[in-house]
Design a protein around this motif. Sequence first.
Motif, short mmCIF file in Angstrom:
data_model
loop_
_atom_site.label_atom_id
_atom_site.label_comp_id
_atom_site.label_asym_id
_atom_site.label_seq_id
_atom_site.Cartn_x
_atom_site.Cartn_y
_atom_site.Cartn_z
N LEU A 100 -34.87 12.34 -35.31
CA LEU A 100 -35.21 13.05 -34.09
C LEU A 100 -35.96 14.33 -34.40
O LEU A 100 -37.01 14.62 -33.81
CB LEU A 100 -33.95 13.36 -33.29
N VAL A 101 -35.43 15.12 -35.32
CA VAL A 101 -36.05 16.41 -35.66
C VAL A 101 -37.45 16.18 -36.20
O VAL A 101 -38.39 16.91 -35.88
CB VAL A 101 -35.19 17.17 -36.67
N TYR A 102 -37.62 15.13 -37.01
CA TYR A 102 -38.93 14.82 -37.57
C TYR A 102 -39.92 14.48 -36.46
O TYR A 102 -41.07 14.96 -36.46
CB TYR A 102 -38.81 13.65 -38.56
N GLN A 114 -43.47 16.30 -35.36
CA GLN A 114 -44.74 15.60 -35.26
C GLN A 114 -45.42 15.82 -33.92
O GLN A 114 -46.65 15.86 -33.82
CB GLN A 114 -44.52 14.09 -35.47
N LEU A 115 -44.61 15.98 -32.88
CA LEU A 115 -45.15 16.19 -31.54
C LEU A 115 -45.49 17.66 -31.27
O LEU A 115 -46.05 17.98 -30.22
CB LEU A 115 -44.13 15.72 -30.49
N GLY A 116 -45.16 18.53 -32.19
CA GLY A 116 -45.43 19.96 -32.00
C GLY A 116 -44.50 20.60 -30.98
O GLY A 116 -44.84 21.62 -30.38
N VAL A 170 -44.34 8.80 -30.14
CA VAL A 170 -44.98 8.48 -28.85
C VAL A 170 -43.95 8.02 -27.81
O VAL A 170 -43.90 8.57 -26.69
CB VAL A 170 -46.10 7.45 -29.04
N PRO A 171 -43.11 7.01 -28.11
CA PRO A 171 -42.09 6.63 -27.13
C PRO A 171 -41.10 7.76 -26.84
O PRO A 171 -40.63 7.89 -25.70
CB PRO A 171 -41.39 5.43 -27.78
N LEU A 172 -40.80 8.57 -27.84
CA LEU A 172 -39.89 9.69 -27.63
C LEU A 172 -40.48 10.68 -26.64
O LEU A 172 -39.79 11.16 -25.73
CB LEU A 172 -39.58 10.39 -28.95
N ASP A 190 -38.81 24.64 -26.48
CA ASP A 190 -39.15 23.56 -25.55
C ASP A 190 -37.94 22.69 -25.22
O ASP A 190 -37.80 22.22 -24.09
CB ASP A 190 -40.26 22.69 -26.16
N VAL A 191 -37.10 22.44 -26.18
CA VAL A 191 -35.90 21.64 -25.96
C VAL A 191 -34.87 22.02 -27.02
O VAL A 191 -35.22 22.32 -28.16
CB VAL A 191 -36.22 20.13 -26.03
#
Length: 340
Positions: free
Chosen positions: A257-259, A263-265, A237-239, A271-272
């Motif tokens: 980071l990758v994880y 999780q955020l899809g 969420v903060p990321l 996307d990045v």
Amino acid sequence: MRPTMKTIADEAHVSIMTVSLALRNHPRISSATRQKIMGVAEKLGYQPNPMVANLMTHIRSSRPVPYQANLAYLTAFESPTAWQKHPVAYLAYQGMRARAREVGYLVDTFWIREPGLNQHNLSRVLRSRNIQGVILAPLPRVGVLDEFDWSQWSSAALGNSLLSPRIHCVTHHQYHGMWLVLNMLDQKGYKRIGLAMDEWVDDKVDRTFTSCMAGYQVRLPASRRVPIHLRKALDPVPLAAWMKKYKPDVIVGHDGLVYCLQQLGICVPGDVAVAHLGVPSAFDSNVSGLDQSWTLAGASVVDAVVAQINRNERGIPARPQTIMLEGAWVEGKSTPGPAR
């Protein structure tokens, strides 16, 4: 007449073999005997024949090195075998074992968190296994091992996670590694490079990742600067909020980071883009990033410990030395360049 090893042996009342071993600082010869022989050699003005020395070096290098002793590889992960799943600890062990075999040593692994085994009685266990040198695997978190009796061993640590005592260590040059990653991304055309990681990851490398990134960012135009996203533990969420606010086109980080992105899809690199600071091939062969040369570090740490054994150096050094190895960029599919 030029003194020979036989002359020294007769004067010191020892065998020629003992003289030969002592002049090579072999660990089989006690410190007192070695000093006695060295003193006799100096008194007699002994100088080794360089041609003979070169010949003997060639002969020794062309035949198997006889067994010398054992080295201890100390690990402190959550289980006795957890180090085998840790890329740094495992890759370093491969390099250690191969190098140790070349110079006549074996490597035994010890789990220092074993129930009933404390830092005090660990020394007794090591002595019973003919251990002459100690190599400390990277700790799961930065920590101390002050209660262990370092005075009996030649030693070195892998990485910077041991805060106390300070002993010799072999590690990747983390600052140069981070700089290499930033330069590669800059050459690819990325304009907004972000860094997102757990605090403990940066702490284990003496905060060199964030230090290098801060130095890089301060020289950029204000419009291209992306504040570092540093948390005790990365959370999706903060990321996501950080990404939405600062819009990095590539993020540098580690497994956490990758994880979070998964999780955020969030699609990588659709996307990045992502660059990995660990051992990318051990995580995902498609991820670009930094190979920190830990197999080579394993070989180098054996060289460092065996050199101490040969010089009869034990205990905590007055001036610890750090050997830093350069890393290499590994090209993957996660950083195709902003145009793609």
